[in-house]
Motif scaffolding. Structure first.
Motif, mmCIF file in Angstrom:
data_model
loop_
_atom_site.group_PDB
_atom_site.id
_atom_site.type_symbol
_atom_site.label_atom_id
_atom_site.label_comp_id
_atom_site.label_asym_id
_atom_site.label_seq_id
_atom_site.Cartn_x
_atom_site.Cartn_y
_atom_site.Cartn_z
ATOM 1 N N GLY A 251 80.445 3.845 20.006
ATOM 2 C CA GLY A 251 81.224 2.666 20.381
ATOM 3 C C GLY A 251 81.845 1.987 19.182
ATOM 4 O O GLY A 251 83.019 1.589 19.215
ATOM 5 N N ASP A 252 81.081 1.855 18.094
ATOM 6 C CA ASP A 252 81.612 1.214 16.887
ATOM 7 C C ASP A 252 82.751 2.019 16.273
ATOM 8 O O ASP A 252 83.702 1.450 15.720
ATOM 9 N N GLU A 253 82.670 3.340 16.387
ATOM 10 C CA GLU A 253 83.699 4.193 15.791
ATOM 11 C C GLU A 253 84.855 4.483 16.744
ATOM 12 O O GLU A 253 85.840 5.102 16.345
ATOM 13 N N GLY A 254 84.716 4.060 18.009
ATOM 14 C CA GLY A 254 85.848 4.114 18.922
ATOM 15 C C GLY A 254 86.022 5.412 19.680
ATOM 16 O O GLY A 254 87.151 5.875 19.848
ATOM 17 N N PHE A 255 84.928 5.987 20.149
ATOM 18 C CA PHE A 255 85.066 7.165 21.007
ATOM 19 C C PHE A 255 83.906 7.184 21.995
ATOM 20 O O PHE A 255 82.848 6.593 21.754
ATOM 21 N N ALA A 256 84.114 7.844 23.125
ATOM 22 C CA ALA A 256 83.067 7.955 24.132
ATOM 23 C C ALA A 256 81.996 8.927 23.642
ATOM 24 O O ALA A 256 82.302 10.016 23.148
ATOM 25 N N PHE A 257 80.745 8.543 23.783
ATOM 26 C CA PHE A 257 79.614 9.362 23.353
ATOM 27 C C PHE A 257 79.702 10.775 23.922
ATOM 28 O O PHE A 257 79.484 11.765 23.220
ATOM 29 N N LEU A 258 80.029 10.896 25.210
ATOM 30 C CA LEU A 258 80.046 12.217 25.855
ATOM 31 C C LEU A 258 81.181 13.103 25.371
ATOM 32 O O LEU A 258 81.172 14.298 25.640
ATOM 33 N N ARG A 259 82.119 12.534 24.663
ATOM 34 C CA ARG A 259 83.222 13.360 24.167
ATOM 35 C C ARG A 259 82.756 14.307 23.063
ATOM 36 O O ARG A 259 83.343 15.369 22.858
ATOM 37 N N VAL A 260 81.699 13.928 22.355
ATOM 38 C CA VAL A 260 81.248 14.752 21.233
ATOM 39 C C VAL A 260 79.796 15.202 21.369
ATOM 40 O O VAL A 260 79.342 16.059 20.608
ATOM 41 N N HIS A 261 79.070 14.632 22.333
ATOM 42 C CA HIS A 261 77.664 15.003 22.513
ATOM 43 C C HIS A 261 77.484 15.612 23.894
ATOM 44 O O HIS A 261 77.762 14.968 24.905
ATOM 45 N N SER A 262 77.009 16.838 23.943
ATOM 46 C CA SER A 262 76.787 17.497 25.230
ATOM 47 C C SER A 262 75.329 17.876 25.445
ATOM 48 O O SER A 262 74.975 18.383 26.508
ATOM 49 N N ASP A 263 74.480 17.613 24.432
ATOM 50 C CA ASP A 263 73.068 17.990 24.534
ATOM 51 C C ASP A 263 72.216 16.798 24.112
ATOM 52 O O ASP A 263 72.711 15.803 23.587
ATOM 53 N N GLY A 264 70.917 16.907 24.344
ATOM 54 C CA GLY A 264 69.998 15.837 24.011
ATOM 55 C C GLY A 264 69.705 14.983 25.239
ATOM 56 O O GLY A 264 70.398 15.053 26.252
ATOM 57 N N PRO A 265 68.657 14.154 25.159
ATOM 58 C CA PRO A 265 68.226 13.390 26.346
ATOM 59 C C PRO A 265 69.276 12.415 26.869
ATOM 60 O O PRO A 265 69.392 12.219 28.076
ATOM 61 N N THR A 266 70.063 11.808 25.977
ATOM 62 C CA THR A 266 71.054 10.831 26.434
ATOM 63 C C THR A 266 72.202 11.518 27.156
ATOM 64 O O THR A 266 72.608 11.090 28.249
ATOM 65 N N GLN A 268 72.173 14.429 28.577
ATOM 66 C CA GLN A 268 71.650 15.007 29.819
ATOM 67 C C GLN A 268 71.479 13.944 30.896
ATOM 68 O O GLN A 268 71.793 14.167 32.069
ATOM 69 N N ALA A 269 71.013 12.758 30.498
ATOM 70 C CA ALA A 269 70.841 11.671 31.459
ATOM 71 C C ALA A 269 72.182 11.231 32.024
ATOM 72 O O ALA A 269 72.326 11.019 33.239
ATOM 73 N N MET A 270 73.180 11.095 31.159
ATOM 74 C CA MET A 270 74.512 10.693 31.620
ATOM 75 C C MET A 270 75.110 11.739 32.545
ATOM 76 O O MET A 270 75.735 11.408 33.566
ATOM 77 N N THR A 271 74.916 13.000 32.229
ATOM 78 C CA THR A 271 75.463 14.074 33.051
ATOM 79 C C THR A 271 74.846 14.071 34.448
ATOM 80 O O THR A 271 75.535 14.284 35.451
ATOM 81 N N ARG A 272 73.538 13.805 34.517
ATOM 82 C CA ARG A 272 72.873 13.734 35.828
ATOM 83 C C ARG A 272 73.410 12.573 36.655
ATOM 84 O O ARG A 272 73.574 12.681 37.876
ATOM 85 N N ILE A 273 73.686 11.462 36.006
ATOM 86 C CA ILE A 273 74.209 10.290 36.708
ATOM 87 C C ILE A 273 75.609 10.554 37.241
ATOM 88 O O ILE A 273 75.973 10.125 38.352
ATOM 89 N N ILE A 274 76.403 11.277 36.485
ATOM 90 C CA ILE A 274 77.799 11.515 36.844
ATOM 91 C C ILE A 274 77.941 12.575 37.935
ATOM 92 O O ILE A 274 78.916 12.575 38.690
ATOM 93 N N ALA A 275 76.956 13.460 38.058
ATOM 94 C CA ALA A 275 77.057 14.565 39.021
ATOM 95 C C ALA A 275 77.379 14.113 40.441
ATOM 96 O O ALA A 275 78.319 14.629 41.061
ATOM 97 N N PRO A 276 76.645 13.146 41.018
ATOM 98 C CA PRO A 276 76.985 12.741 42.390
ATOM 99 C C PRO A 276 78.333 12.040 42.488
ATOM 100 O O PRO A 276 78.947 12.021 43.560
#
Length: 291
Positions: A251-266, A268-276
């Motif tokens: 957020g401080d650097e101005g990009f969405a976390f999911l744009r560059v991170h596809s693994d790890g607990p965070t 994975q949690a976001m991906t599960r939330i977005i699925a439905p």
């Protein structure tokens, strides 16, 4: 005009009696398939971060996505998406949303202010007016999703948005695990029920802390408050997102976390939330997200 357009309007008497501006609003809303309003009764729960990453994930899944910031007094999306200092342009009398990458377009009052430090001192009618303009006069085009990021509480902005979008708009409610947050967020659930808008689900943000050294999640703020509220209110619980230093850095650097991170607990949690939420558009939930 299609029935879908009429379903998007708060006035159910049909478009025949509407003035030109009301008809233009109906026409614009008819081109948006799914409308998601991100709410929270409590400030500081990471609602804008959730909205940004939700919109980014939808766009990465190939969905044409609009992201609208209706926080009149503290628009944060320009900074969160490295669009600070950008200005919206008029084309044929309509505002052009700013591109934040493939399939993602953004509009915020921050793009209309002369500087980031300018204070907006408006009462309710002025807020309602600008929100209506953002829905009616922005050239969103055909969208699979419109994600609306609201300020905290149940005041003018979320009320205006839900009234203008109509009962087909669904609310995504964000809380943190602590009881003081859950108490305030409970009012958001009641707010939606009174307006007749369905709650898509509750997200518990900052649920545990991701250790930067070992990657384990520790529940330093507690856990389960959002899930308990969902059970109490009879609405879906979409999942928990841990407190992750990388999300704050993104957020401080101005990009969405999911744009560059596809693994790890965070991630994975976001991906599960977005699925439905992806399933609302008939998109396969197992489809990988692509930048």
């Amino acid at each position: 005009m299609s029935n879908h357009a009429c379903e998007s309007c708060s006035d159910k008497q049909g478009c025949g009696g509407k003035n030109e501006e009301e008809q233009a609003l109906c026409t614009a809303l008819a081109r948006i398939k799914n409308k998601i309003v991100v709410l929270s009764g409590k400030g500081g729960v990471g609602k804008s971060t959730v909205a940004v990453n939700l919109a980014q994930a939808l766009a990465m899944a190939g969905m044409k996505t609009g992201l609208l910031d209706v926080d009149v007094h503290g628009p944060s999306l320009p900074r969160l998406l490295s669009l600070g200092g950008e200005r919206a342009r008029l084309d044929a009398g309509r505002l052009e949303p700013l591109s934040a990458g493939p399939n993602l377009w953004v509009m915020s009052l921050g793009f209309l202010l002369s500087s980031a430090s300018e204070a907006v001192i408006w009462r309710g009618p002025a807020k309602m007016g600008v929100i209506k303009q953002f829905l009616r006069d922005v050239a969103w085009g055909d969208l699979d999703y419109l994600v609306v990021d609201c300020p905290p509480g149940t005041g003018d902005e979320p009320l205006s948005v839900l009234q203008l979008l109509g009962p087909e708009a669904k609310a995504l409610i964000v809380t943190t695990p602590q009881g003081v947050a859950v108490d305030d967020v409970r009012r958001s659930v009641t707010f939606c029920a009174e307006l007749g808008n369905p709650v898509l689900g509750i997200v518990e943000n900052m649920s545990g802390h991701v250790c930067s050294k070992c990657g384990q999640v520790e529940n330093i703020f507690g856990s389960g408050g959002g899930e308990a509220l969902a059970g109490e209110a009879g609405v879906p619980f979409l999942g928990k997102i841990p407190l992750d230093p990388e999300v704050a850095r993104a957020g401080d650097e101005g990009f969405a976390f999911l744009r560059v991170h596809s693994d790890g607990p965070t991630a994975q949690a976001m991906t599960r939330i977005i699925a439905p939420i992806l399933a609302m558009a008939g998109s396969p939930t197992e489809k990988p997200l692509q930048v």
